[in-house]
Design an enzyme around this catalytic site. Structure first.
Site, PDB file in Angstrom:
ATOM      1  N   SER A 149       0.759  -1.138  -0.095  1.00 47.94           N
ATOM      2  CA  SER A 149       0.025   0.113   0.099  1.00 47.94           C
ATOM      3  C   SER A 149       0.720   1.117   0.087  1.00 47.94           C
ATOM      4  O   SER A 149       2.154   1.152   0.455  1.00 47.94           O
ATOM      5  CB  SER A 149      -0.733  -0.012   1.258  1.00 47.94           C
ATOM      6  OG  SER A 149      -1.673   1.202   1.320  1.00 47.94           O
ATOM      7  N   TYR A 162      -2.314  -0.723  10.718  1.00 49.65           N
ATOM      8  CA  TYR A 162      -2.388  -1.144   8.933  1.00 49.65           C
ATOM      9  C   TYR A 162      -1.039  -0.586   8.578  1.00 49.65           C
ATOM     10  O   TYR A 162      -0.592  -1.115   7.694  1.00 49.65           O
ATOM     11  CB  TYR A 162      -3.564  -0.042   8.651  1.00 49.65           C
ATOM     12  CG  TYR A 162      -4.061  -0.409   7.068  1.00 49.65           C
ATOM     13  CD1 TYR A 162      -4.130  -1.755   6.631  1.00 49.65           C
ATOM     14  CD2 TYR A 162      -3.407   0.513   6.165  1.00 49.65           C
ATOM     15  CE1 TYR A 162      -4.435  -1.867   5.251  1.00 49.65           C
ATOM     16  CE2 TYR A 162      -3.797   0.277   4.770  1.00 49.65           C
ATOM     17  CZ  TYR A 162      -4.153  -1.204   4.281  1.00 49.65           C
ATOM     18  OH  TYR A 162      -4.412  -1.371   3.116  1.00 49.65           O
TER      19      TYR A 162
HETATM   20  P1  NDP Z   1     -11.581  -5.956  -0.393  1.00 50.96           P
HETATM   21  O1  NDP Z   1     -12.223  -5.691   1.093  1.00 50.96           O
HETATM   22  O2  NDP Z   1     -12.440  -5.805  -1.502  1.00 50.96           O
HETATM   23  O3  NDP Z   1     -10.627  -7.132  -0.638  1.00 50.96           O
HETATM   24  C1  NDP Z   1     -10.143  -7.932   0.593  1.00 50.96           C
HETATM   25  C2  NDP Z   1     -10.147  -9.446   0.166  1.00 50.96           C
HETATM   26  O4  NDP Z   1      -9.351  -9.970   1.237  1.00 50.96           O
HETATM   27  C3  NDP Z   1     -11.522 -10.020   0.254  1.00 50.96           C
HETATM   28  O5  NDP Z   1     -11.553 -10.771  -1.097  1.00 50.96           O
HETATM   29  C4  NDP Z   1     -11.607 -11.046   1.275  1.00 50.96           C
HETATM   30  O6  NDP Z   1     -12.234 -12.110   1.059  1.00 50.96           O
HETATM   31  C5  NDP Z   1      -9.940 -11.267   1.537  1.00 50.96           C
HETATM   32  N1  NDP Z   1      -9.688 -11.859   2.874  1.00 50.96           N
HETATM   33  C6  NDP Z   1      -9.877 -10.924   4.011  1.00 50.96           C
HETATM   34  N2  NDP Z   1      -9.553 -11.624   5.209  1.00 50.96           N
HETATM   35  C7  NDP Z   1      -9.153 -12.840   4.574  1.00 50.96           C
HETATM   36  C8  NDP Z   1      -8.850 -14.180   5.274  1.00 50.96           C
HETATM   37  N3  NDP Z   1      -8.793 -14.310   6.489  1.00 50.96           N
HETATM   38  N4  NDP Z   1      -8.455 -15.392   4.556  1.00 50.96           N
HETATM   39  C9  NDP Z   1      -8.804 -14.981   3.060  1.00 50.96           C
HETATM   40  N5  NDP Z   1      -8.962 -14.082   2.492  1.00 50.96           N
HETATM   41  C10 NDP Z   1      -9.504 -12.814   3.242  1.00 50.96           C
HETATM   42  O7  NDP Z   1     -10.617  -4.719  -0.419  1.00 50.96           O
HETATM   43  P2  NDP Z   1      -9.378  -4.414  -1.509  1.00 50.96           P
HETATM   44  O8  NDP Z   1      -9.512  -5.332  -2.749  1.00 50.96           O
HETATM   45  O9  NDP Z   1      -9.160  -2.995  -1.598  1.00 50.96           O
HETATM   46  O10 NDP Z   1      -8.199  -5.061  -0.866  1.00 50.96           O
HETATM   47  C11 NDP Z   1      -7.239  -5.762  -1.542  1.00 50.96           C
HETATM   48  C12 NDP Z   1      -5.718  -5.563  -1.055  1.00 50.96           C
HETATM   49  O11 NDP Z   1      -5.320  -4.157  -1.515  1.00 50.96           O
HETATM   50  C13 NDP Z   1      -5.529  -5.453   0.539  1.00 50.96           C
HETATM   51  O12 NDP Z   1      -4.302  -6.051   0.865  1.00 50.96           O
HETATM   52  C14 NDP Z   1      -5.471  -4.029   0.763  1.00 50.96           C
HETATM   53  O13 NDP Z   1      -4.975  -3.777   2.194  1.00 50.96           O
HETATM   54  C15 NDP Z   1      -4.892  -3.602  -0.579  1.00 50.96           C
HETATM   55  N6  NDP Z   1      -4.896  -2.103  -0.545  1.00 50.96           N
HETATM   56  C16 NDP Z   1      -6.394  -1.458  -1.019  1.00 50.96           C
HETATM   57  C17 NDP Z   1      -6.421  -0.228  -1.021  1.00 50.96           C
HETATM   58  C18 NDP Z   1      -7.368   0.565  -1.178  1.00 50.96           C
HETATM   59  O14 NDP Z   1      -7.558   1.673  -1.272  1.00 50.96           O
HETATM   60  N7  NDP Z   1      -8.773  -0.217  -1.559  1.00 50.96           N
HETATM   61  C19 NDP Z   1      -5.118   0.718  -1.024  1.00 50.96           C
HETATM   62  C20 NDP Z   1      -4.020   0.176  -0.906  1.00 50.96           C
HETATM   63  C21 NDP Z   1      -3.668  -1.442  -0.721  1.00 50.96           C
HETATM   64  P3  NDP Z   1     -13.199 -12.847   2.132  1.00 50.96           P
HETATM   65  O15 NDP Z   1     -13.984 -11.678   2.949  1.00 50.96           O
HETATM   66  O16 NDP Z   1     -14.202 -13.611   1.013  1.00 50.96           O
HETATM   67  O17 NDP Z   1     -12.452 -13.869   2.960  1.00 50.96           O
END
Ligand code: NDP
Length: 253
Positions: A149, A162
């Site tokens: 990030s 975070y």
């Molecule tokens: P989302 O919340 O849409 O996606 C997060 C994903 O992580 C979901 O698919 C969720 O799936 C999965 N997840 C969470 N916990 C678990 C777990 N215990 N086991 C397996 N899967 C898990 O957010 P984003 O797409 O934005 O996030 C994706 C990445 O991008 C993250 O690492 C985030 O920190 C990073 N990021 C995002 C930014 C933003 O502005 N959106 C900026 C910078 C970085 P499920 O709930 O089905 O398990």
């Protein structure tokens, strides 16, 4: 269009929404067979159906990656059913914001468990298979792409833990990159700025309002923008490693 990942297999964690969902679709469009990992099985099944209907190959692998055993099983199932592993995208993440003083330490543990431990468990299980793929055709190179990030480059108030997890992702990635470089397993970090996904919705309404106020009406990134960056990284020729890619919305200061 030439499908540049034909014959390869990619595992994407957090494929049920946001960046992971877009990335899985993009890698499948490039010809990779994709293993879709996450906890929401129905979402993964919907995505798998989309990919299959478009002529691709997808495997639904429901797993909570904070469980080391489950993360390892997800990797093993992928290799058993899809035959190999060339690309690991460690994308699953959780962002719980608020002041550190008085915070619920369980929120801290949940973020560390997903953003760091989950990423490390999955990587640990995947590395032997990636090393094997890197020694073989069709590409003789394999990839680990970790979603860090902007918050892993610059620390912000209200997001101390975070940020700590995402700085950790950067440190882990660079050390691992050095360890695996000679065996042609590339390790990259993609560092998005603000992307329009569900990530923020896990916070209380007041925190989400603060975020809205902070970003104002800037045009945020879409998940596809990050999927494009990731696709660029994993389709480079064998001798080119994009170790780090910071992608901001143009208007984000
Ligand atoms: P989302 O919340 O849409 O996606 C997060 C994903 O992580 C979901 O698919 C969720 O799936 C999965 N997840 C969470 N916990 C678990 C777990 N215990 N086991 C397996 N899967 C898990 O957010 P984003 O797409 O934005 O996030 C994706 C990445 O991008 C993250 O690492 C985030 O920190 C990073 N990021 C995002 C930014 C933003 O502005 N959106 C900026 C910078 C970085 P499920 O709930 O089905 O398990």
């Amino acid at each position: 269009m030439t499908r540049r990942l034909e014959g390869t297999v990619a595992l994407i964690t957090g494929a049920s929404s946001g960046i992971g969902h877009a990335t899985a679709s993009e890698l499948a469009r490039e010809g990779a067979s994709v293993a879709l990992v996450g906890r929401r099985k129905d979402r993964l099944a919907d995505l798998a159906a989309e990919i299959t209907n478009a002529g691709g190959r997808a495997l639904v692998v429901p797993a909570d990656i904070t469980d080391a055993h489950a993360a390892a099983e997800a990797v093993e199932r992928t290799v058993e059913e899809l035959g190999r592993l060339d690309t690991l995208v460690n994308n699953a993440g959780l962002m719980l914001l608020g002041p550190a003083p008085g915070a619920d330490v369980n929120d801290w543990r949940r973020m560390i468990d997903v953003n760091l431990m989950g990423l490390m468990y999955t990587t640990h299980a995947a590395v032997p298979h990636l090393l094997r793929a890197a020694a073989e055709q069709p590409r003789q190179v394999a990839d680990i792409v970790n979603i860090g990030s902007l918050a892993g480059r610059i620390a912000f108030g209200m997001s101390a833990v975070y940020c700590a997890t995402k700085f950790g992702v950067g440190a882990f990635s660079e050390a691992l990159r050095q360890e695996l470089a000679r065996q042609h397993v590339r390790v990259s970090v993609v560092e998005p700025g603000s992307v329009d996904t569900e990530l923020r919705t896990h916070n209380p309404a007041a925190v989400q309002q603060q975020l809205d106020a902070h970003f104002g009406d800037i045009e945020r990134l879409q998940s596809q923008d990050i999927a494009d960056a990731l696709s660029y990284i994993v389709t480079r020729p064998r001798h080119v490693a994009i170790a780090e890619l910071l992608v901001r919305p143009t208007e984000q200061v």
